[in-house]
Design a protein around this motif. Structure first.
Motif, mmCIF file in Angstrom:
data_model
loop_
_atom_site.group_PDB
_atom_site.id
_atom_site.type_symbol
_atom_site.label_atom_id
_atom_site.label_comp_id
_atom_site.label_asym_id
_atom_site.label_seq_id
_atom_site.Cartn_x
_atom_site.Cartn_y
_atom_site.Cartn_z
ATOM 1 N N THR A 81 -13.716 8.885 33.451
ATOM 2 C CA THR A 81 -12.450 9.586 33.671
ATOM 3 C C THR A 81 -12.573 10.607 34.797
ATOM 4 O O THR A 81 -11.701 10.693 35.665
ATOM 5 C CB THR A 81 -11.996 10.290 32.375
ATOM 6 N N VAL A 128 -10.617 10.950 38.377
ATOM 7 C CA VAL A 128 -9.951 12.172 38.829
ATOM 8 C C VAL A 128 -10.402 12.524 40.239
ATOM 9 O O VAL A 128 -9.583 12.799 41.119
ATOM 10 C CB VAL A 128 -10.223 13.337 37.848
ATOM 11 N N LEU A 161 -3.475 15.980 39.060
ATOM 12 C CA LEU A 161 -3.766 15.890 37.630
ATOM 13 C C LEU A 161 -2.493 15.663 36.818
ATOM 14 O O LEU A 161 -2.486 14.852 35.880
ATOM 15 C CB LEU A 161 -4.483 17.160 37.154
ATOM 16 N N GLU A 197 -8.455 9.687 27.916
ATOM 17 C CA GLU A 197 -8.435 10.101 29.319
ATOM 18 C C GLU A 197 -7.501 11.294 29.515
ATOM 19 O O GLU A 197 -7.825 12.229 30.256
ATOM 20 C CB GLU A 197 -8.005 8.942 30.224
ATOM 21 N N ILE A 247 -8.419 14.967 31.167
ATOM 22 C CA ILE A 247 -7.701 15.467 32.340
ATOM 23 C C ILE A 247 -7.016 16.801 32.031
ATOM 24 O O ILE A 247 -7.040 17.720 32.844
ATOM 25 C CB ILE A 247 -6.679 14.430 32.842
#
Length: 150
Positions: free
Chosen positions: A24, A28, A56, A85, A89
């Motif tokens: 993840t 990002v 994000l 995920e 985030i």
């Protein structure tokens, strides 16, 4: 900076053997790098954290839409993976303004600009985004501005 926090979290996840977290965080970083490349041709935000938060927020929105589709399609295991995920985030997103704070910010901007009707919605939204983009979900704010100006 949020970018540095993400990098540190990636190193920690890799050392800890957290495969899902590592994947993840790499996603990002990739999305942020892609946004950096896009910003070279256009106007980049003045604040680096604003750019990262924008990326994000977009990623979280995409994953929430995917979760909804997976649940409708009966694919709960995929929905759970997307939810994991989202949880990773969201740890890097600043705390979002609650409804009362959002309404207060909208009223302050509305009074400052002298906004009276729907024709002023664009000006109010632009000012709201300029001041509170990192701490506000703009899709929810849009509905609140529309209600305040109606």
């Amino acid at each position: 900076m949020i970018r540095d926090d993400i990098k540190a979290a990636l190193i920690t996840a890799m050392k800890g053997g957290d495969k899902a977290g590592t994947a993840t965080l790499r996603l990002v970083q990739s999305a942020i790098k892609n946004r950096d490349i896009e910003a070279r041709t256009g106007k980049a935000p003045d604040d680096d954290d604003a750019l990262v938060v924008e990326v994000l927020q977009k990623m979280v929105k995409q994953r929430r839409e995917s979760i909804e589709m997976f649940v409708k399609g009966g694919r709960q295991e995929l929905a759970d993976a997307e939810a994991a995920e989202v949880a990773v985030i969201e740890t890097f997103l600043p705390t979002q303004m609650d409804e009362a704070a959002t309404a207060a910010a909208i009223e302050a901007i509305k009074a400052e600009l002298g906004a009276t009707g729907m024709k002023d919605m664009g000006r109010v939204m632009a000012e709201l985004k300029a001041r509170h983009a990192t701490t506000l979900d703009m899709s929810k704010a849009s509905a609140a501005v529309k209600a305040a100006l109606a």
